[in-house]
Design a protein around this motif. Structure first.
Motif, short mmCIF file in Angstrom:
data_model
loop_
_atom_site.label_atom_id
_atom_site.label_comp_id
_atom_site.label_asym_id
_atom_site.label_seq_id
_atom_site.Cartn_x
_atom_site.Cartn_y
_atom_site.Cartn_z
N ILE A 86 0.87 -1.19 0.00
CA ILE A 86 0.00 0.00 0.00
C ILE A 86 0.90 1.23 0.00
CG2 ILE A 86 -1.69 1.32 1.33
CD1 ILE A 86 -2.44 -1.36 2.73
N GLN A 87 0.66 2.13 -0.96
CA GLN A 87 1.42 3.38 -0.96
C GLN A 87 0.62 4.44 -0.22
OE1 GLN A 87 2.07 5.16 -4.80
NE2 GLN A 87 3.89 6.28 -4.11
N GLN A 88 1.26 5.09 0.73
CA GLN A 88 0.53 6.08 1.50
C GLN A 88 0.60 7.45 0.82
OE1 GLN A 88 2.35 6.40 5.37
NE2 GLN A 88 4.11 7.53 4.59
N GLY A 89 -0.51 8.19 1.01
CA GLY A 89 -0.55 9.56 0.48
C GLY A 89 -0.54 10.58 1.61
N SER A 90 -1.37 11.60 1.46
CA SER A 90 -1.34 12.71 2.43
C SER A 90 -1.94 12.31 3.78
CB SER A 90 -2.15 13.88 1.85
OG SER A 90 -3.44 13.41 1.49
N GLY A 91 -1.51 13.00 4.81
CA GLY A 91 -2.00 12.75 6.16
C GLY A 91 -3.43 13.24 6.36
N VAL A 92 -3.99 12.89 7.52
CA VAL A 92 -5.35 13.28 7.85
C VAL A 92 -5.30 14.12 9.12
CG1 VAL A 92 -7.68 12.48 8.35
CG2 VAL A 92 -6.17 11.10 6.90
#
Lengths: 361, 361
Positions: B159-165
């Motif tokens: 899984i490639q992570q994107g922007s934070g929350v």
């Protein structure tokens, strides 16, 4: 059938080189090795019956195998089963059996057989035994069967033949016995044409072998030199239990055959193997195109070659990438070992016993 | 404990890559893999109990494993065991379970767990699940746990992570899902620091996941779109037996996760392994100086290195001369296979089934 002819079947060995099939409580002679429904011992006894009647078949074994023999050979009288109270190799076993038989029949001649060998040519086997018995009944002679060697096997003893015997084609004086040679020497033996494998099958009369014990191995001969009416009589068991453990533990080859001057060899082609090792079994087993052999089992063996697979019971072996291995699975033990290392098996079995206990050997 | 929180444990897989330990009639989730006295399934359920009460644990499995589950989890009500009439991968299983739970509790949130994974850091696991449930209860979000990779494993999905929350440290948007990459790509993933292993642990509310089925996978969503009062009601079983086999057999990743735009990943360090393969087990097992690992068994392994030994029951393995092998012996089957070839095991199991019958797989 000549009723003076007897057969002694030696069936007290432990066969540790065939672990984990051969176990202390059920050594290889009691196993149905080829999946024929019969143990090697049963095959051995059946093989000799046309030559020697069942009432003249004497089994010598260790005490602990009494029940299994009675189970496997219900036709044998219990008085024909001689129970050794200790393990002392073949010489004392043969000496006792000869005394036992002599007490039954002073004219007895005897063929002594290992119980755990493979013989494919049964007719040739019986003919050789019959001719051999004829030969030893005609004079004070010790005879052994010599197997035409097919390769420079370093696991066998070798017999060098000497001069022929007039009137007995195929029988010659023995020049020398040689214990397991190294490979170079085994190759020389093979090339010479004078050497034969020592089959461990011996033929003589009761009198001749007991005379030989007196002359060449009195340290055993004297132990078994009991008063008249000891053997084949009610006092035999207690006498043996007392006397037998005091015997030295030596082979008949060492005690008598290498020393006596009346030893002869009858050379034979029997389709024989002593089944002494996994390699011996491998050599006698049908092999597939990759040189894999399997003993009565379900095998899928991608990328395997030159390997031997054996399993006790209905089990699948899947093996990949093994070259020249033994895989032997039986009960609570599994052996995976390069075929070239099989001489280590005996030592490994000791390690298993020391590390994990009697239950696994 | 929040009574709106549910756990779905998926325990219907066959685990054929762990043959011959994992068997059709008792796959790996039901085995006491580590000799702890508890099966992987029992460990899985115990692990989640401080977060989700036992009355809210729903097991989804194949019909054939009903009895074994009742035996292993006597505390679970039978009505909490959902029995699939056919094998259809994870998507239909998850869709059914969500309907079943929604009928019980319209406010339900759900963590979905595989039943056959190893988790060493149980506190971290429970904390991650709790925080994840908090997260999905606060909006229409699909959350998965991502494992910090420790090596370029080609057996896992990434899984490639994107922007934070904002407000949810450790949780990020998912940029991409990637199925099992080749080694070169796995190394790039590892180096980038942006990729995490897909744990197969999913968190959402019943409503959110069912909405996602409707939107991204109507071919399954429609099948399970039953009249009111079907689920968690007397008619459920017959409805499922009729409808379920008609579902396509696809994974939840493929059906939903790779398509939806509200997918998030929470990155965690759980001491996790999917125990998907013998190599995975080998990696998590203590190794001796020669790099040999053994699973709860008696081994003597001269001249062996980098090998994994596993045996069912009290048995000795003696192995000589094996480099980087798996030896797995269980019941009526024995596997000996180079560790590098373990991806062939599934295919070999098929060959065993075809050649020797169901009884051996």
């Amino acid at each position: 059938m000549n009723s003076h002819r007897y057969c002694v079947v030696m069936c007290g060995g432990v066969g540790s080189r065939f672990w984990p099939f051969s176990r202390n409580d059920k050594p290889k002679q009691f196993l149905d090795f080829f999946g024929t429904g019969k143990s090697l011992l049963q095959l051995t006894v059946e093989r000799i019956l046309p030559v020697v009647g069942i009432e003249n078949v004497i089994l010598v074994t260790n005490r602990q195998y009494r029940d299994i023999i009675i189970e496997q050979l219900p036709g044998v009288k219990e008085s024909n089963i001689l129970l050794e109270p200790a393990r002392r190799n073949t010489a004392p076993c043969i000496c006792w059996a000869a005394h036992h038989i002599l007490a039954l029949d002073p004219e007895a001649s005897i063929v002594t057989l290992p119980s755990d060998h493979l013989v494919l040519k049964e007719d040739a086997f019986r003919q050789a035994i019959s001719e051999g018995l004829d030969f030893v009944e005609n004079g004070p002679r010790l005879l052994t069967l010599g197997i035409q060697p097919t390769n420079p096997n370093t696991g066998y003893g070798y017999i060098q033949q000497g001069s022929g015997v007039e009137g007995w084609p195929g029988i010659r004086k023995v020049k020398t016995f040689t214990e397991k040679p190294n490979l170079e020497m085994a190759k020389m033996f093979l090339d010479s044409g004078e050497f034969f494998w020592n089959s461990g099958i011996f033929i003589w009369t009761a009198k001749t072998i007991l005379n030989a014990f007196g002359k060449y191995c009195p340290e055993i001969g004297n132990i078994f030199d009991a008063p008249d009416a000891t053997y084949s009589a009610p006092g035999e068991e207690s006498f043996i239990n007392e006397a037998f453990p005091g015997s030295p533990s030596i082979s008949i080859d060492y005690a008598i055959m290498e020393k006596a001057d009346n030893v002869f060899v009858k050379t034979v082609d029997l389709g024989w193997s002593d089944l002494g090792t996994w390699n011996a079994l491998y050599e006698t087993s049908p092999q597939d195109e990759q040189g894999n052999a399997s003993q009565n089992c379900k095998v899928i063996a991608p990328d395997c070659s030159g390997s031997m697979f054996a399993v006790g019971g209905d089990k699948v072996i899947v093996a990949a990438g093994l070259k020249d291995f033994i895989v032997a699975d039986n009960g609570n033990a599994l052996l995976i070992c390069p075929r070239a290392d099989e001489q280590k098996i005996r030592q490994i079995v000791n390690e298993v016993k020391t590390t994990f206990g009697e239950n696994f050997v």
